[in-house]
Write an enzyme that holds these catalytic residues in place. Structure first.
Site, PDB file in Angstrom:
ATOM      1  N   PHE A  95       4.921  -3.863   6.626  1.00 40.63           N
ATOM      2  CA  PHE A  95       4.268  -4.236   7.880  1.00 40.63           C
ATOM      3  C   PHE A  95       3.599  -5.595   7.719  1.00 40.63           C
ATOM      4  O   PHE A  95       3.091  -5.918   6.648  1.00 40.63           O
ATOM      5  CB  PHE A  95       3.197  -3.202   8.258  1.00 40.63           C
ATOM      6  CG  PHE A  95       3.761  -1.868   8.658  1.00 40.63           C
ATOM      7  CD1 PHE A  95       3.952  -1.557   9.995  1.00 40.63           C
ATOM      8  CD2 PHE A  95       4.087  -0.922   7.700  1.00 40.63           C
ATOM      9  CE1 PHE A  95       4.472  -0.335  10.364  1.00 40.63           C
ATOM     10  CE2 PHE A  95       4.608   0.308   8.062  1.00 40.63           C
ATOM     11  CZ  PHE A  95       4.796   0.608   9.403  1.00 40.63           C
ATOM     12  N   THR A 100       8.264   0.970   4.305  1.00 38.91           N
ATOM     13  CA  THR A 100       8.324  -0.048   5.356  1.00 38.91           C
ATOM     14  C   THR A 100       7.257  -1.095   5.103  1.00 38.91           C
ATOM     15  O   THR A 100       6.116  -0.781   4.756  1.00 38.91           O
ATOM     16  CB  THR A 100       8.143   0.577   6.756  1.00 38.91           C
ATOM     17  OG1 THR A 100       9.239   1.453   7.009  1.00 38.91           O
ATOM     18  CG2 THR A 100       8.100  -0.488   7.838  1.00 38.91           C
TER      19      THR A 100
END
Length: 203
Positions: A123, A121
């Site tokens: 960020f 992921t």
């Protein structure tokens, strides 16, 4: 804030909030995400509901179909909320990370249940202030096209950046939410907006 997952794509809520808000992306961080199944139930056969945020649910779609096809999938606002929901449900389970198990005391019964082992992921660190130039920068640009520009309008807009030697590394569209079939485009490009060629391309 999480803005993109390598399996499920953009985190639409976060991206839309960035488009609508006044915050700037100041830095970026990529983290591996290992999803776990947390439950107080006696076994997988006892689980009737699985709680989680839509992103982790999507990242574990195949695993859920193979191992918990009988369970109802329930969307939560966050993985933390999912764990709290599962704590209050004797036949509930949550998909979350190892830290959530440690914080809330809900046992992990299966680890690394995400469908892809390389689940990452991206960020964004957001701020009211722009990041200074470092010489190794990336800029995320949000733009829309004027109505009535006709065929090839997006191509012409991107050609302006290409003419200045700007390399785009990603582009996507999001509904503008102002009227149907009107879009905001997001593009990641190499360079800082204060770099001369980037500034010229943006102008």
């Amino acid at each position: 804030v999480p803005i993109e997952n390598s399996t499920e794509g953009s985190s639409n809520t976060a991206v839309d909030a960035l488009i609508d808000g006044k915050l700037l992306i100041r830095a970026e961080l990529e983290l591996e995400v290992a999803q776990c199944l947390l439950t107080g139930a006696t076994g997988l056969a006892s689980v009737e509901r699985v709680y989680s945020h839509p992103q982790p649910l999507g990242q574990c779609r195949v695993w859920l179909a193979k191992n918990l096809a009988q369970a109802q999938v329930v969307q939560s606002q966050s993985t933390a909320a999912a764990v709290r929901d599962a704590l209050g449900d004797p036949r509930g389970a949550a998909i979350a990370g190892r830290l959530a198990s440690e914080l809330y005391g809900l046992p992990i019964v299966r680890e690394r249940i995400q469908d892809r082992p390389d689940n990452v992921t991206r960020f964004a660190l957001v701020s009211l202030e722009d990041a200074p130039r470092t010489g190794n920068d990336k800029t995320t640009l949000a733009f829309s096209l004027r109505e009535g520009q006709g065929r090839g309008a997006l191509m012409r807009a991107l050609a302006e950046l290409d003419e200045e030697g700007i390399n785009l590394t990603r582009i996507e569209s999001r509904p503008s939410r102002e009227k149907p079939w009107d879009y905001v485009f997001l593009a990641d490009l190499e360079g800082h907006r204060e770099d001369a060629h980037v500034a010229l391309g943006l102008e």
